[in-house]
Scaffold this motif. Structure first.
Motif, PDB file in Angstrom:
ATOM      1  N   LYS A   9       0.832  -1.205   0.000  1.00 11.03           N
ATOM      2  CA  LYS A   9       0.000   0.000   0.000  1.00 11.03           C
ATOM      3  C   LYS A   9       0.866   1.255   0.000  1.00 11.03           C
ATOM      4  O   LYS A   9       0.548   2.256  -0.661  1.00 11.03           O
ATOM      5  CB  LYS A   9      -0.917  -0.009   1.221  1.00 11.03           C
ATOM      6  N   LEU A  10       1.988   1.214   0.729  1.00  7.17           N
ATOM      7  CA  LEU A  10       2.903   2.348   0.742  1.00  7.17           C
ATOM      8  C   LEU A  10       3.485   2.585  -0.649  1.00  7.17           C
ATOM      9  O   LEU A  10       3.611   3.726  -1.111  1.00  7.17           O
ATOM     10  CB  LEU A  10       4.030   2.116   1.753  1.00  7.17           C
ATOM     11  N   ALA A  11       3.864   1.504  -1.323  1.00  3.83           N
ATOM     12  CA  ALA A  11       4.397   1.627  -2.685  1.00  3.83           C
ATOM     13  C   ALA A  11       3.341   2.192  -3.626  1.00  3.83           C
ATOM     14  O   ALA A  11       3.631   3.003  -4.506  1.00  3.83           O
ATOM     15  CB  ALA A  11       4.890   0.272  -3.181  1.00  3.83           C
ATOM     16  N   ASN A  12       2.106   1.757  -3.430  1.00  2.11           N
ATOM     17  CA  ASN A  12       1.008   2.271  -4.260  1.00  2.11           C
ATOM     18  C   ASN A  12       0.794   3.765  -4.006  1.00  2.11           C
ATOM     19  O   ASN A  12       0.555   4.539  -4.940  1.00  2.11           O
ATOM     20  CB  ASN A  12      -0.274   1.498  -3.966  1.00  2.11           C
ATOM     21  N   ASN A  13       0.903   4.176  -2.742  1.00  2.00           N
ATOM     22  CA  ASN A  13       0.765   5.608  -2.422  1.00  2.00           C
ATOM     23  C   ASN A  13       1.848   6.428  -3.114  1.00  2.00           C
ATOM     24  O   ASN A  13       1.589   7.545  -3.587  1.00  2.00           O
ATOM     25  CB  ASN A  13       0.853   5.824  -0.915  1.00  2.00           C
ATOM     26  N   CYS A  14       3.066   5.878  -3.158  1.00  4.57           N
ATOM     27  CA  CYS A  14       4.157   6.575  -3.837  1.00  4.57           C
ATOM     28  C   CYS A  14       3.832   6.739  -5.320  1.00  4.57           C
ATOM     29  O   CYS A  14       4.032   7.807  -5.903  1.00  4.57           O
ATOM     30  CB  CYS A  14       5.457   5.798  -3.652  1.00  4.57           C
ATOM     31  N   LYS A  15       3.296   5.678  -5.927  1.00  2.00           N
ATOM     32  CA  LYS A  15       2.907   5.750  -7.338  1.00  2.00           C
ATOM     33  C   LYS A  15       1.807   6.790  -7.542  1.00  2.00           C
ATOM     34  O   LYS A  15       1.844   7.571  -8.503  1.00  2.00           O
ATOM     35  CB  LYS A  15       2.408   4.387  -7.807  1.00  2.00           C
ATOM     36  N   LEU A  16       0.830   6.821  -6.632  1.00  5.06           N
ATOM     37  CA  LEU A  16      -0.242   7.814  -6.734  1.00  5.06           C
ATOM     38  C   LEU A  16       0.305   9.234  -6.607  1.00  5.06           C
ATOM     39  O   LEU A  16      -0.198  10.171  -7.236  1.00  5.06           O
ATOM     40  CB  LEU A  16      -1.299   7.550  -5.656  1.00  5.06           C
ATOM     41  N   GLY A  17       1.340   9.407  -5.781  1.00  3.31           N
ATOM     42  CA  GLY A  17       1.978  10.708  -5.668  1.00  3.31           C
ATOM     43  C   GLY A  17       2.638  11.123  -6.970  1.00  3.31           C
ATOM     44  O   GLY A  17       2.570  12.286  -7.380  1.00  3.31           O
ATOM     45  N   LEU A  18       3.280  10.160  -7.640  1.00  2.00           N
ATOM     46  CA  LEU A  18       3.890  10.437  -8.947  1.00  2.00           C
ATOM     47  C   LEU A  18       2.834  10.887  -9.955  1.00  2.00           C
ATOM     48  O   LEU A  18       3.075  11.781 -10.765  1.00  2.00           O
ATOM     49  CB  LEU A  18       4.596   9.187  -9.470  1.00  2.00           C
ATOM     50  N   ILE A  19       1.667  10.275  -9.875  1.00  2.00           N
ATOM     51  CA  ILE A  19       0.568  10.666 -10.776  1.00  2.00           C
ATOM     52  C   ILE A  19       0.062  12.058 -10.410  1.00  2.00           C
ATOM     53  O   ILE A  19      -0.123  12.923 -11.270  1.00  2.00           O
ATOM     54  CB  ILE A  19      -0.583   9.627 -10.701  1.00  2.00           C
ATOM     55  N   ALA A  20      -0.169  12.276  -9.118  1.00  2.00           N
ATOM     56  CA  ALA A  20      -0.710  13.553  -8.659  1.00  2.00           C
ATOM     57  C   ALA A  20       0.229  14.712  -8.981  1.00  2.00           C
ATOM     58  O   ALA A  20      -0.229  15.823  -9.283  1.00  2.00           O
ATOM     59  CB  ALA A  20      -0.985  13.504  -7.155  1.00  2.00           C
ATOM     60  N   TYR A  21       1.537  14.470  -8.924  1.00  2.00           N
ATOM     61  CA  TYR A  21       2.509  15.519  -9.227  1.00  2.00           C
ATOM     62  C   TYR A  21       2.806  15.626 -10.726  1.00  2.00           C
ATOM     63  O   TYR A  21       3.679  16.381 -11.132  1.00  2.00           O
ATOM     64  CB  TYR A  21       3.796  15.300  -8.441  1.00  2.00           C
ATOM     65  N   GLY A  22       2.075  14.867 -11.526  1.00  2.00           N
ATOM     66  CA  GLY A  22       2.154  15.017 -12.978  1.00  2.00           C
ATOM     67  C   GLY A  22       3.405  14.447 -13.606  1.00  2.00           C
ATOM     68  O   GLY A  22       3.778  14.847 -14.713  1.00  2.00           O
ATOM     69  N   ILE A  23       4.063  13.471 -12.958  1.00  2.67           N
ATOM     70  CA  ILE A  23       5.288  12.882 -13.498  1.00  2.67           C
ATOM     71  C   ILE A  23       4.984  11.677 -14.380  1.00  2.67           C
ATOM     72  O   ILE A  23       5.634  11.460 -15.403  1.00  2.67           O
ATOM     73  CB  ILE A  23       6.247  12.502 -12.350  1.00  2.67           C
ATOM     74  N   ILE A  24       3.967  10.890 -13.990  1.00  5.77           N
ATOM     75  CA  ILE A  24       3.544   9.742 -14.796  1.00  5.77           C
ATOM     76  C   ILE A  24       2.036   9.775 -14.976  1.00  5.77           C
ATOM     77  O   ILE A  24       1.325  10.463 -14.232  1.00  5.77           O
ATOM     78  CB  ILE A  24       3.949   8.391 -14.166  1.00  5.77           C
ATOM     79  N   ASP A  25       1.538   9.016 -15.966  1.00  3.62           N
ATOM     80  CA  ASP A  25       0.094   8.854 -16.117  1.00  3.62           C
ATOM     81  C   ASP A  25      -0.324   7.577 -15.404  1.00  3.62           C
ATOM     82  O   ASP A  25       0.496   6.902 -14.761  1.00  3.62           O
ATOM     83  CB  ASP A  25      -0.311   8.855 -17.597  1.00  3.62           C
ATOM     84  N   ARG A  26      -1.565   7.212 -15.523  1.00  2.00           N
ATOM     85  CA  ARG A  26      -2.077   6.056 -14.766  1.00  2.00           C
ATOM     86  C   ARG A  26      -1.595   4.725 -15.336  1.00  2.00           C
ATOM     87  O   ARG A  26      -1.808   3.676 -14.731  1.00  2.00           O
ATOM     88  CB  ARG A  26      -3.598   6.100 -14.698  1.00  2.00           C
ATOM     89  N   GLU A  27      -0.961   4.757 -16.483  1.00  2.00           N
ATOM     90  CA  GLU A  27      -0.366   3.543 -17.047  1.00  2.00           C
ATOM     91  C   GLU A  27       1.131   3.483 -16.773  1.00  2.00           C
ATOM     92  O   GLU A  27       1.855   2.681 -17.374  1.00  2.00           O
ATOM     93  CB  GLU A  27      -0.637   3.488 -18.548  1.00  2.00           C
ATOM     94  N   ALA A  28       1.584   4.347 -15.866  1.00  2.00           N
ATOM     95  CA  ALA A  28       2.990   4.385 -15.444  1.00  2.00           C
ATOM     96  C   ALA A  28       3.913   4.808 -16.570  1.00  2.00           C
ATOM     97  O   ALA A  28       5.078   4.385 -16.635  1.00  2.00           O
ATOM     98  CB  ALA A  28       3.425   3.040 -14.865  1.00  2.00           C
ATOM     99  N   ARG A  29       3.430   5.651 -17.467  1.00  2.00           N
ATOM    100  CA  ARG A  29       4.268   6.210 -18.525  1.00  2.00           C
ATOM    101  C   ARG A  29       4.583   7.665 -18.198  1.00  2.00           C
ATOM    102  O   ARG A  29       3.764   8.379 -17.632  1.00  2.00           O
ATOM    103  CB  ARG A  29       3.566   6.119 -19.882  1.00  2.00           C
ATOM    104  N   PHE A  30       5.776   8.106 -18.597  1.00  2.00           N
ATOM    105  CA  PHE A  30       6.168   9.489 -18.358  1.00  2.00           C
ATOM    106  C   PHE A  30       5.208  10.458 -19.039  1.00  2.00           C
ATOM    107  O   PHE A  30       4.809  10.261 -20.191  1.00  2.00           O
ATOM    108  CB  PHE A  30       7.571   9.759 -18.907  1.00  2.00           C
ATOM    109  N   THR A  31       4.843  11.505 -18.323  1.00  2.00           N
ATOM    110  CA  THR A  31       4.200  12.663 -18.945  1.00  2.00           C
ATOM    111  C   THR A  31       5.305  13.525 -19.568  1.00  2.00           C
ATOM    112  O   THR A  31       6.489  13.258 -19.345  1.00  2.00           O
ATOM    113  CB  THR A  31       3.453  13.492 -17.893  1.00  2.00           C
ATOM    114  N   PRO A  32       4.967  14.572 -20.327  1.00  2.00           N
ATOM    115  CA  PRO A  32       6.016  15.477 -20.816  1.00  2.00           C
ATOM    116  C   PRO A  32       6.856  16.050 -19.677  1.00  2.00           C
ATOM    117  O   PRO A  32       8.081  16.220 -19.826  1.00  2.00           O
ATOM    118  CB  PRO A  32       5.220  16.556 -21.549  1.00  2.00           C
ATOM    119  N   VAL A  33       6.215  16.345 -18.547  1.00  2.00           N
ATOM    120  CA  VAL A  33       6.968  16.839 -17.380  1.00  2.00           C
ATOM    121  C   VAL A  33       7.937  15.770 -16.900  1.00  2.00           C
ATOM    122  O   VAL A  33       9.112  16.052 -16.611  1.00  2.00           O
ATOM    123  CB  VAL A  33       6.004  17.241 -16.247  1.00  2.00           C
ATOM    124  N   GLY A  34       7.458  14.536 -16.808  1.00  2.00           N
ATOM    125  CA  GLY A  34       8.316  13.442 -16.373  1.00  2.00           C
ATOM    126  C   GLY A  34       9.500  13.220 -17.291  1.00  2.00           C
ATOM    127  O   GLY A  34      10.624  12.966 -16.840  1.00  2.00           O
TER     128      GLY A  34
END
Length: 469
Positions: A66-91
């Motif tokens: 669950k902690l690892a999942n929260n970290c992933k959700l933080g990456l999404i919320a901060y606009g670094i990755i999308d929900r498929e774990a791919r880099f956004t332009p910012v990422g």
């Protein structure tokens, strides 16, 4: 049960005290498109040895996942990755900087400030520190709510954002103190220097900057531009030798075109217009500063003449009219060489009916101006009362109300009472003023001088010897 939404990004377990951002970006690049593998890599590196309470020990694998999942959700919320774990332009941009940590954290901080309500967050901290207010998550929640930014009760969203801004030096250490020098450096808004203008006199530089700020490309009277420059930059211009001491040097350097009016009796002022060199060497840098702080769609409006902006305010499309209203405020305040700070309410949140912006100036004495633009037929007492109430939270000293309609008598009487009883100044710019400013930008000075004299009359005080000041 509904989940409480937040205007600040979720950052639980996505924190510089927990993860190493360059390393984490490497994990993302390796596992792009595979959410499960990315979470496994995060768990293995950062949470595999995470301690668990006795109650959690029975299911520690689930809780660590669950902690690892929260970290992933933080990456999404901060606009670094999308929900498929791919880099956004910012990422992608951050990944390219992972070998240069100072540049990496500066770029991430810039993204937070400009795209994740970070500027509102930072401005709120500065206001609270200036007012001597204690900063806790509870007091910060209330102060941010006054600025239209909310986060869940019990949430640590501001704390996570603070930690990332600390990495770039925007916030100092464990305190909530903002470093304004680093803030300007990260945003790219340090005071503009114009090396090409260094050879000119203060009068010549002020004249050229004032001409650029008007945004008028057609010929206009040189004496009016000089009057605007004198009031804005505090320099004095010669009464009878303006061409010799100012205009000729600017014309010879290729910044202005001049023509002498010959109709009528008596000496007539020269007409001046900017060349393409002004747009490249002055307007360009000015707008480049703003592009790091404002909606990109606003940029195209800022180079338009005032009359075109006012036409767009009349659009039936609320978004178009709201954006034009914001551009109107920029145009007016730039004519006074005020520095943009923040937009308090976006046009979309008010249905395009009004826009509120904050400007400031440190010339002679520091002042902060709260500008409200309203695309309504009449400004009412409640409209002014709302702005007066907000000055307590925004620490402003001047309220400017700009309306495409008229100011109601009750609103004016209320403003008069406030100015009489407090140190606030309230400036009213209505439709007739906008029409006059459209014809001649220098009318803005006349309008503000009229309002200033009105405020001084209201604030006149009686001295003990029977005189008043």
């Amino acid at each position: 049960m509904t989940t409480q939404t937040s205007d600040l990004p979720f950052g639980s377990e996505f924190s510089p005290t927990v993860i190493d951002l360059p390393e984490l970006l490497g994990f993302i690049e390796k596992h792009q498109g595979n959410v499960r593998d990315l979470e496994s890599a995060i768990l293995e590196k950062y949470f595999a040895k995470h301690s668990a309470s006795p109650e959690e020990e029975k299911d520690k694998t689930y809780n660590r996942g669950k902690l690892a999942n929260n970290c992933k959700l933080g990456l999404i919320a901060y606009g670094i990755i999308d929900r498929e774990a791919r880099f956004t332009p910012v990422g992608e941009k951050l990944f390219g900087l992972r070998g240069d940590e100072p540049a990496l954290y500066e770029e991430f901080a810039r993204h937070i400030l400009l795209n994740l309500r970070g500027m509102t967050f930072v401005q709120c901290l500065q206001d609270m520190v200036a007012a001597g207010e204690e900063i806790t998550l509870d007091t910060l929640r209330d102060a941010l709510a006054e600025r239209g930014v909310n986060f869940p009760r019990g949430g640590k969203h501001p704390s996570m954002m603070r930690l990332w801004l600390v990495k770039a030096g925007v916030i100092v250490g464990a305190r909530w103190q903002v470093n304004p020098i680093r803030l300007r450096a990260v945003l790219g808004t340090d005071p503009i220097e114009f090396p090409a203008l260094a050879k000119f006199t203060p009068q010549q530089r002020a004249f050229l900057l004032a001409l650029a700020n008007t945004g008028v490309k057609s010929p206009q009277p040189a004496n009016e531009v000089a009057r605007l420059a004198a009031a804005t930059y505090g320099v004095r211009f010669p009464d009878k030798s303006l061409p010799k001491e100012v205009l000729n040097a600017l014309k010879d350097a290729g910044y202005i075109n001049t023509e002498k009016t010959t109709t009528g009796r008596g000496a007539k002022p020269f007409l001046v217009s900017p060349t393409a060199k002004v747009e490249m060497e002055i307007l360009g840098p000015l707008l480049n500063q703003l592009k790091n702080q404002i909606d990109p769609k606003l940029m195209s409006l800022l180079v338009k003449p005032l009359e075109e902006i006012i036409d767009e305010i009349k659009s039936e499309d609320r978004y178009i009219s709201g954006l034009a209203l914001e551009a109107l405020a920029f145009k007016l305040m730039r004519n006074l060489a005020m520095d943009y700070v923040a937009t308090r309410l976006r046009a979309s949140s008010t249905g395009g009916a009004e826009v509120d912006l904050i400007f400031q100036s440190a010339r002679l004495v520091y002042s902060r101006w709260q500008v409200q633009c309203k695309n309504t037929a009449r400004v009412a007492l409640d409209d002014v009362a709302k702005e007066v109430g907000l000055t307590h939270f925004l620490k402003n000293t001047v309220i400017v109300v700009v309306t495409t309609g008229e100011v109601g008598q009750e609103a004016r009487r209320y403003a008069n009472r406030i100015m009489t009883d407090s140190n606030l100044a309230i400036v009213m710019i209505d439709r007739s003023d906008l029409e006059a400013i459209t014809l001649s930008p220098v009318h803005l000075l006349d309008a503000f001088r009229r309002e200033a004299e009105h405020a001084m009359t209201l604030k006149r005080i009686e001295l003990g010897n029977g005189t008043s000041v």
